[in-house]
Motif scaffolding. Structure first.
Motif, mmCIF file in Angstrom:
data_model
loop_
_atom_site.group_PDB
_atom_site.id
_atom_site.type_symbol
_atom_site.label_atom_id
_atom_site.label_comp_id
_atom_site.label_asym_id
_atom_site.label_seq_id
_atom_site.Cartn_x
_atom_site.Cartn_y
_atom_site.Cartn_z
ATOM 1 N N HIS A 27 0.801 -1.224 0.000
ATOM 2 C CA HIS A 27 0.000 0.000 0.000
ATOM 3 C C HIS A 27 0.839 1.282 0.000
ATOM 4 C CE1 HIS A 27 -3.468 -2.524 0.826
ATOM 5 N NE2 HIS A 27 -2.903 -2.985 1.934
ATOM 6 N N TYR A 28 2.062 1.206 0.544
ATOM 7 C CA TYR A 28 2.850 2.415 0.750
ATOM 8 C C TYR A 28 4.326 2.183 0.387
ATOM 9 C CZ TYR A 28 -0.935 3.156 4.259
ATOM 10 O OH TYR A 28 -2.131 3.266 4.919
ATOM 11 N N LEU A 29 5.033 3.299 0.156
ATOM 12 C CA LEU A 29 6.485 3.287 0.221
ATOM 13 C C LEU A 29 6.877 3.305 1.694
ATOM 14 C CD1 LEU A 29 7.343 5.956 -2.510
ATOM 15 C CD2 LEU A 29 7.578 3.466 -2.710
ATOM 16 N N LEU A 30 7.937 2.580 2.052
ATOM 17 C CA LEU A 30 8.362 2.469 3.450
ATOM 18 C C LEU A 30 9.725 3.138 3.624
ATOM 19 C CD1 LEU A 30 7.446 -1.271 4.140
ATOM 20 C CD2 LEU A 30 5.961 0.745 4.211
ATOM 21 N N ILE A 31 9.854 3.924 4.694
ATOM 22 C CA ILE A 31 11.071 4.675 4.997
ATOM 23 C C ILE A 31 11.470 4.390 6.442
ATOM 24 C CG2 ILE A 31 12.070 6.990 5.207
ATOM 25 C CD1 ILE A 31 9.859 7.923 3.213
ATOM 26 N N ILE A 32 12.755 4.237 6.686
ATOM 27 C CA ILE A 32 13.281 4.058 8.043
ATOM 28 C C ILE A 32 13.884 5.363 8.537
ATOM 29 C CG2 ILE A 32 15.196 3.024 9.358
ATOM 30 C CD1 ILE A 32 12.919 1.116 9.162
ATOM 31 N N LEU A 33 13.517 5.780 9.756
ATOM 32 C CA LEU A 33 14.146 6.902 10.460
ATOM 33 C C LEU A 33 14.633 6.356 11.799
ATOM 34 C CD1 LEU A 33 11.605 9.867 9.984
ATOM 35 C CD2 LEU A 33 13.551 9.261 8.543
ATOM 36 N N SER A 34 15.900 6.007 11.885
ATOM 37 C CA SER A 34 16.353 5.221 13.037
ATOM 38 C C SER A 34 17.553 5.823 13.761
ATOM 39 C CB SER A 34 16.719 3.802 12.582
ATOM 40 O OG SER A 34 17.154 3.037 13.681
ATOM 41 N N ASN A 35 17.539 5.690 15.094
ATOM 42 C CA ASN A 35 18.656 6.068 15.953
ATOM 43 C C ASN A 35 19.687 4.950 16.002
ATOM 44 O OD1 ASN A 35 17.755 8.570 16.645
ATOM 45 N ND2 ASN A 35 17.344 8.116 18.789
ATOM 46 N N VAL A 36 20.334 4.684 14.894
ATOM 47 C CA VAL A 36 21.273 3.574 14.841
ATOM 48 C C VAL A 36 22.285 3.867 13.751
ATOM 49 C CG1 VAL A 36 20.024 2.139 13.170
ATOM 50 C CG2 VAL A 36 21.325 1.024 15.005
ATOM 51 N N HIS A 37 23.272 2.992 13.599
ATOM 52 C CA HIS A 37 24.256 3.136 12.529
ATOM 53 C C HIS A 37 23.854 2.242 11.362
ATOM 54 C CE1 HIS A 37 25.274 -0.263 14.979
ATOM 55 N NE2 HIS A 37 26.287 -0.632 14.221
ATOM 56 N N ARG A 38 24.407 2.515 10.211
ATOM 57 C CA ARG A 38 24.013 1.797 8.993
ATOM 58 C C ARG A 38 24.256 0.297 9.107
ATOM 59 N NH1 ARG A 38 21.655 3.427 3.915
ATOM 60 N NH2 ARG A 38 21.073 5.583 4.283
ATOM 61 N N ASP A 39 25.423 -0.106 9.610
ATOM 62 C CA ASP A 39 25.725 -1.535 9.707
ATOM 63 C C ASP A 39 24.766 -2.232 10.664
ATOM 64 O OD1 ASP A 39 27.787 -1.260 7.922
ATOM 65 O OD2 ASP A 39 29.381 -1.253 9.436
ATOM 66 N N GLY A 40 24.416 -1.555 11.742
ATOM 67 C CA GLY A 40 23.481 -2.146 12.690
ATOM 68 C C GLY A 40 22.126 -2.376 12.067
ATOM 69 N N ARG A 60 13.484 -8.252 6.679
ATOM 70 C CA ARG A 60 13.284 -8.479 5.241
ATOM 71 C C ARG A 60 12.453 -7.352 4.626
ATOM 72 N NH1 ARG A 60 11.956 -13.144 7.746
ATOM 73 N NH2 ARG A 60 9.756 -13.041 7.126
ATOM 74 N N GLY A 61 12.725 -6.118 5.098
ATOM 75 C CA GLY A 61 11.966 -4.980 4.636
ATOM 76 C C GLY A 61 12.461 -4.432 3.310
ATOM 77 N N ASP A 62 11.536 -4.055 2.467
ATOM 78 C CA ASP A 62 11.850 -3.425 1.184
ATOM 79 C C ASP A 62 11.648 -1.921 1.370
ATOM 80 O OD1 ASP A 62 12.258 -2.687 -1.408
ATOM 81 O OD2 ASP A 62 10.428 -3.586 -2.197
ATOM 82 N N PHE A 63 12.696 -1.236 1.820
ATOM 83 C CA PHE A 63 12.576 0.170 2.189
ATOM 84 C C PHE A 63 13.029 1.075 1.052
ATOM 85 C CE2 PHE A 63 13.095 -2.112 6.219
ATOM 86 C CZ PHE A 63 11.942 -1.699 6.864
ATOM 87 N N ALA A 64 12.211 2.078 0.779
ATOM 88 C CA ALA A 64 12.535 3.026 -0.279
ATOM 89 C C ALA A 64 13.663 3.961 0.125
ATOM 90 C CB ALA A 64 11.290 3.844 -0.632
#
Length: 242
Positions: free
Chosen positions: A116-129, A138-142
């Motif tokens: 239904h939507y494009l999915l975006i992550i906004l996270s307090n973490v580092h890229r490798d984590g 198994r997220g397909d994040f835009a």
């Protein structure tokens, strides 16, 4: 229901606490440490002692990578509780992010929402984590926006201001974005400040207290509340089927 779920084209997500069970991951390290130190503390007591320290480190050293934030927060928690935190223990927590478990409903809910939507992550973490965590999700994040990318940690505004670049690249207006998160402190406070509608995934609905998240002190609001990602995905599927 106060908003029309079909009016949005994209969802932005907090990850840790919403999709990944960061409290279980933290306690998996703090619990054995406390036992070694002969500290008779429950998991909730450990999380409560830890919460303010992580937020303080993120505020004081906003450009630190998340493993270093975790390590320093652990050291400060040890001082507060009267137990020694060796470098080995500190790094054990800092390096543990990819091992933190996903909530059982997260991967399926994300797959359903992606229809239904494009999915975006906004996270307090580092890229490798996050890359390690996404092997479970198994997220397909835009798009993925991390603290490492923006040089700050929520509830600072940096992640949300980064949307000014991310959303146009995806062809999405801000009015078409809905933010989804567990933490009132880290996410709903800044989302309210930024004028973004939001959904509270109240993962701790059956437990008192705030766990690993500080109590929100500033103004916050949310438009919808669900006890789980599965319940939210059910509501979205229902909205789009009518």
């Amino acid at each position: 229901m106060t908003i029309d779920l079909t009016s949005f084209r994209a969802l932005s997500f907090d990850c840790y606490g919403t999709l990944i069970d960061w409290e279980a991951g933290i306690v998996a390290v703090l619990g054995p440490w406390a036992h070694e130190q002969r500290l008779d503390l429950t998991a909730e007591e450990l999380l409560r002692a830890y919460a303010g320290n992580e937020a303080a480190v993120e505020r004081e050293i906003p450009t630190a990578r998340y493993p270093d934030v975790l390590a320093e927060a652990f050291r400060r928690t040890g001082t507060d509780l009267g137990g020694a935190v060796s470098d080995q223990w500190a790094h054990r927590l800092g390096d543990s992010v990819p091992d933190w478990p996903a909530f059982p409903d997260s991967a399926d809910a994300l797959a359903r929402l992606r229809s239904h939507y494009l999915l975006i992550i906004l996270s307090n973490v580092h890229r490798d984590g996050f890359a390690g965590s996404n092997r479970l999700l198994r997220g397909d994040f835009a798009a993925v926006v991390t603290a490492e990318d923006v040089g700050a940690y929520k509830p600072a505004e940096n992640h949300f201001r980064a949307l000014d670049t991310v959303l146009p690249d995806l062809g999405v207006a801000r009015s078409e974005l809905l933010h989804v998160a567990q933490s009132l402190f880290h996410d709903h406070v800044p989302a309210t400040r930024e004028g973004l509608p939001s959904v509270w995934i109240n993962r701790r609905h059956d437990r008192p207290g705030w766990g690993a998240t500080p109590e929100p002190g500033d103004g916050w609001s949310y438009d919808l509340e669900f006890p789980s990602m599965a319940a939210f995905a059910d509501a979205v599927d229902s909205a789009f089927s009518t």
